[in-house]
Design a protein around this motif. Structure first.
Motif, short mmCIF file in Angstrom:
data_model
loop_
_atom_site.label_atom_id
_atom_site.label_comp_id
_atom_site.label_asym_id
_atom_site.label_seq_id
_atom_site.Cartn_x
_atom_site.Cartn_y
_atom_site.Cartn_z
N GLU A 130 -27.10 93.54 67.30
CA GLU A 130 -27.43 92.24 66.70
C GLU A 130 -26.35 91.74 65.75
O GLU A 130 -25.91 90.59 65.84
CB GLU A 130 -28.77 92.36 65.97
N TYR A 131 -25.92 92.60 64.84
CA TYR A 131 -24.94 92.15 63.85
C TYR A 131 -23.59 91.87 64.49
O TYR A 131 -22.91 90.90 64.15
CB TYR A 131 -24.80 93.20 62.74
N ALA A 132 -23.19 92.71 65.45
CA ALA A 132 -21.92 92.49 66.15
C ALA A 132 -21.96 91.16 66.91
O ALA A 132 -20.96 90.43 66.94
CB ALA A 132 -21.64 93.64 67.10
N GLN A 133 -23.10 90.84 67.50
CA GLN A 133 -23.23 89.58 68.22
C GLN A 133 -23.10 88.39 67.28
O GLN A 133 -22.47 87.38 67.61
CB GLN A 133 -24.57 89.53 68.94
N LEU A 135 -21.39 88.32 64.47
CA LEU A 135 -19.98 88.21 64.11
C LEU A 135 -19.18 87.56 65.23
O LEU A 135 -18.35 86.67 64.99
CB LEU A 135 -19.41 89.60 63.80
N TYR A 136 -19.41 88.00 66.45
CA TYR A 136 -18.66 87.47 67.59
C TYR A 136 -18.96 85.98 67.79
O TYR A 136 -18.05 85.17 67.99
CB TYR A 136 -19.01 88.25 68.86
N ASP A 137 -20.24 85.61 67.73
CA ASP A 137 -20.61 84.20 67.94
C ASP A 137 -20.00 83.30 66.87
O ASP A 137 -19.58 82.18 67.17
CB ASP A 137 -22.13 84.06 67.93
N PHE A 138 -19.95 83.80 65.64
CA PHE A 138 -19.37 83.01 64.56
C PHE A 138 -17.88 82.76 64.80
O PHE A 138 -17.38 81.64 64.64
CB PHE A 138 -19.59 83.71 63.22
N GLU A 139 -17.16 83.81 65.20
CA GLU A 139 -15.73 83.65 65.48
C GLU A 139 -15.49 82.76 66.69
O GLU A 139 -14.54 81.98 66.72
CB GLU A 139 -15.10 85.03 65.70
N ARG A 140 -16.36 82.85 67.66
CA ARG A 140 -16.19 82.05 68.88
C ARG A 140 -16.33 80.55 68.60
O ARG A 140 -15.72 79.72 69.27
CB ARG A 140 -17.22 82.48 69.93
N LEU A 141 -17.13 80.21 67.58
CA LEU A 141 -17.30 78.80 67.23
C LEU A 141 -15.98 78.14 66.86
O LEU A 141 -15.79 76.94 67.09
CB LEU A 141 -18.28 78.68 66.05
N PHE A 142 -15.06 78.92 66.29
CA PHE A 142 -13.80 78.36 65.81
C PHE A 142 -12.64 78.55 66.80
O PHE A 142 -11.53 78.09 66.54
CB PHE A 142 -13.42 79.00 64.47
N GLY A 184 -8.97 94.40 62.55
CA GLY A 184 -8.84 95.71 61.93
C GLY A 184 -9.96 96.01 60.95
O GLY A 184 -10.31 97.17 60.74
N GLN A 185 -10.53 94.96 60.37
CA GLN A 185 -11.60 95.15 59.40
C GLN A 185 -12.96 95.33 60.05
O GLN A 185 -13.76 96.16 59.63
CB GLN A 185 -11.66 93.94 58.46
N TYR A 186 -13.22 94.55 61.10
CA TYR A 186 -14.57 94.52 61.67
C TYR A 186 -14.67 95.13 63.07
O TYR A 186 -15.77 95.26 63.60
CB TYR A 186 -15.07 93.08 61.72
N LEU A 187 -13.53 95.45 63.69
CA LEU A 187 -13.51 96.03 65.03
C LEU A 187 -14.14 95.09 66.06
O LEU A 187 -14.68 95.52 67.08
CB LEU A 187 -14.22 97.39 65.05
N ILE A 188 -14.08 93.79 65.76
CA ILE A 188 -14.57 92.72 66.63
C ILE A 188 -13.43 91.73 66.81
O ILE A 188 -12.69 91.47 65.85
CB ILE A 188 -15.79 92.02 65.98
N PRO A 189 -13.25 91.15 67.99
CA PRO A 189 -12.16 90.18 68.17
C PRO A 189 -12.29 88.99 67.21
O PRO A 189 -13.40 88.49 66.98
CB PRO A 189 -12.33 89.72 69.62
N CYS A 190 -11.17 88.57 66.67
CA CYS A 190 -11.16 87.40 65.80
C CYS A 190 -11.13 86.13 66.65
O CYS A 190 -11.02 86.18 67.88
CB CYS A 190 -9.95 87.44 64.87
N PHE A 215 -19.63 98.48 69.84
CA PHE A 215 -20.92 97.90 69.46
C PHE A 215 -21.75 97.51 70.68
O PHE A 215 -22.55 96.58 70.61
CB PHE A 215 -20.70 96.67 68.56
N LEU A 216 -21.59 98.22 71.78
CA LEU A 216 -22.36 97.90 72.98
C LEU A 216 -23.82 98.31 72.79
O LEU A 216 -24.12 99.42 72.33
CB LEU A 216 -21.76 98.61 74.19
N MET A 217 -24.70 97.42 73.17
CA MET A 217 -26.13 97.63 72.95
C MET A 217 -26.64 98.85 73.70
O MET A 217 -27.46 99.62 73.18
CB MET A 217 -26.89 96.37 73.42
N ASN A 218 -26.17 99.05 74.90
CA ASN A 218 -26.65 100.18 75.70
C ASN A 218 -26.27 101.51 75.06
O ASN A 218 -27.08 102.45 75.02
CB ASN A 218 -26.07 100.09 77.11
N ASP A 219 -25.05 101.60 74.54
CA ASP A 219 -24.62 102.83 73.86
C ASP A 219 -25.45 103.07 72.60
O ASP A 219 -25.83 104.21 72.29
CB ASP A 219 -23.13 102.74 73.49
#
Length: 268
Positions: A130-133, A135-142, A184-190, A215-219
């Motif tokens: 949930e949290y990784a999603q 973060l990703y959605d927020f970055e994708r907006l920009f 490097g800080q969040y391990l999520i694509p900027c 941060f894969l949900m299945n894992d």
């Protein structure tokens, strides 16, 4: 690292009133140069508070000394973590055996809720936690704000024209790295890397699995199912002769959620 919220409260208590955004902006500065600039701006508004913060080593509370050195995601505290920790303060006031019992019941309840939430996300086809999603959605907006040029399949750069001068961010699409500190800080694509992925029209599911592999949900769900929380058998507990129960203030009124949970569990 120090809690920024507590530093803010201490500064307001001892140094007078000021806009709290000054401190929050100082904490998240990505570079030493920007930190020095914002601290100077703060000093013009509130010299006493700025001197108080300036005397504290930035390594103990700011992001910039750790950028590209330490991954802080999952290590820095947050309001959510602080609220969860507040439940533990009640447990700390119990006698040792009661504390072990209460801690186990609390962890069992938390583990059960996490499993249920993970199952629901998988049923909806969610790929990330949930949290990784978020973060990703927020970055994708920009991401759409950047003009991308790829010099090869691997390397490229994203340009931003929001300011008077174009700002350039170098990206590596193979290693999922960027010249900005975010990955490097969040391990999520900027947003710059995501802009590169959109430019290359990469397949969404394959890209998510590769770029957000931690941060894969299945894992996450499998790790939850493979773990368990159990009570500590009394025969395995040995008194150490040191641990004592601290004094606890009694407050009139309704029992806390934690007390109610423990009472309900014992009644089962």
């Amino acid at each position: 690292m120090y809690c920024t919220l507590h530093l803010l409260k201490n500064a307001k208590k001892n140094c007078g009133n000021f806009d709290p955004d000054f401190i929050w902006n100082l904490e998240k500065c990505p570079t030493q140069r920007e930190y020095a600039k914002k601290l100077a701006d703060f000093e013009r508004v509130s010299p006493v508070a700025a001197n108080y913060l300036g005397a504290i080593s930035p390594k103990n509370w700011c992001a910039w000394p750790h950028v590209n050195i330490h991954v802080l995601h999952g290590h820095r505290t947050s309001n959510y973590v602080e609220s969860c920790s507040s439940l533990m303060s009640e447990i700390r006031a119990m006698s040792p055996l009661d504390a072990l019992d209460a801690m186990a019941f609390y962890q069992m309840s938390l583990h059960e809720k996490q499993c249920e939430a993970a199952e629901k996300r998988l049923e909806r086809g969610e790929m990330l936690t949930e949290y990784a999603q978020e973060l990703y959605d927020f970055e994708r907006l920009f991401a759409a704000q950047f003009l991308v040029h790829m010099s090869s399949e691997r390397y490229g750069h994203a340009l931003s024209y929001k300011s008077a001068h174009a700002v350039r961010y170098e990206v590596d699409m193979f290693k999922i790295t960027c010249s900005c500190p975010y990955p490097g800080q969040y391990l999520i694509p900027c947003r710059h890397i995501i802009a590169g992925a959109l430019h290359k029209r990469l397949l969404h599911n394959e890209w998510i699995r590769r770029s957000c592999s931690k941060f894969l949900m299945n894992d996450y769900y499998n790790s939850l199912r493979a773990s368990s929380v159990r009570l500590v058998p009394l025969q395995n507990i040995q008194p150490d002769g040191v641990t004592v129960c601290p004094e606890r203030k009694k407050f009139p009124g309704q029992a806390s959620k934690l007390s109610a949970l423990c009472t309900w569990r014992r009644g089962q």
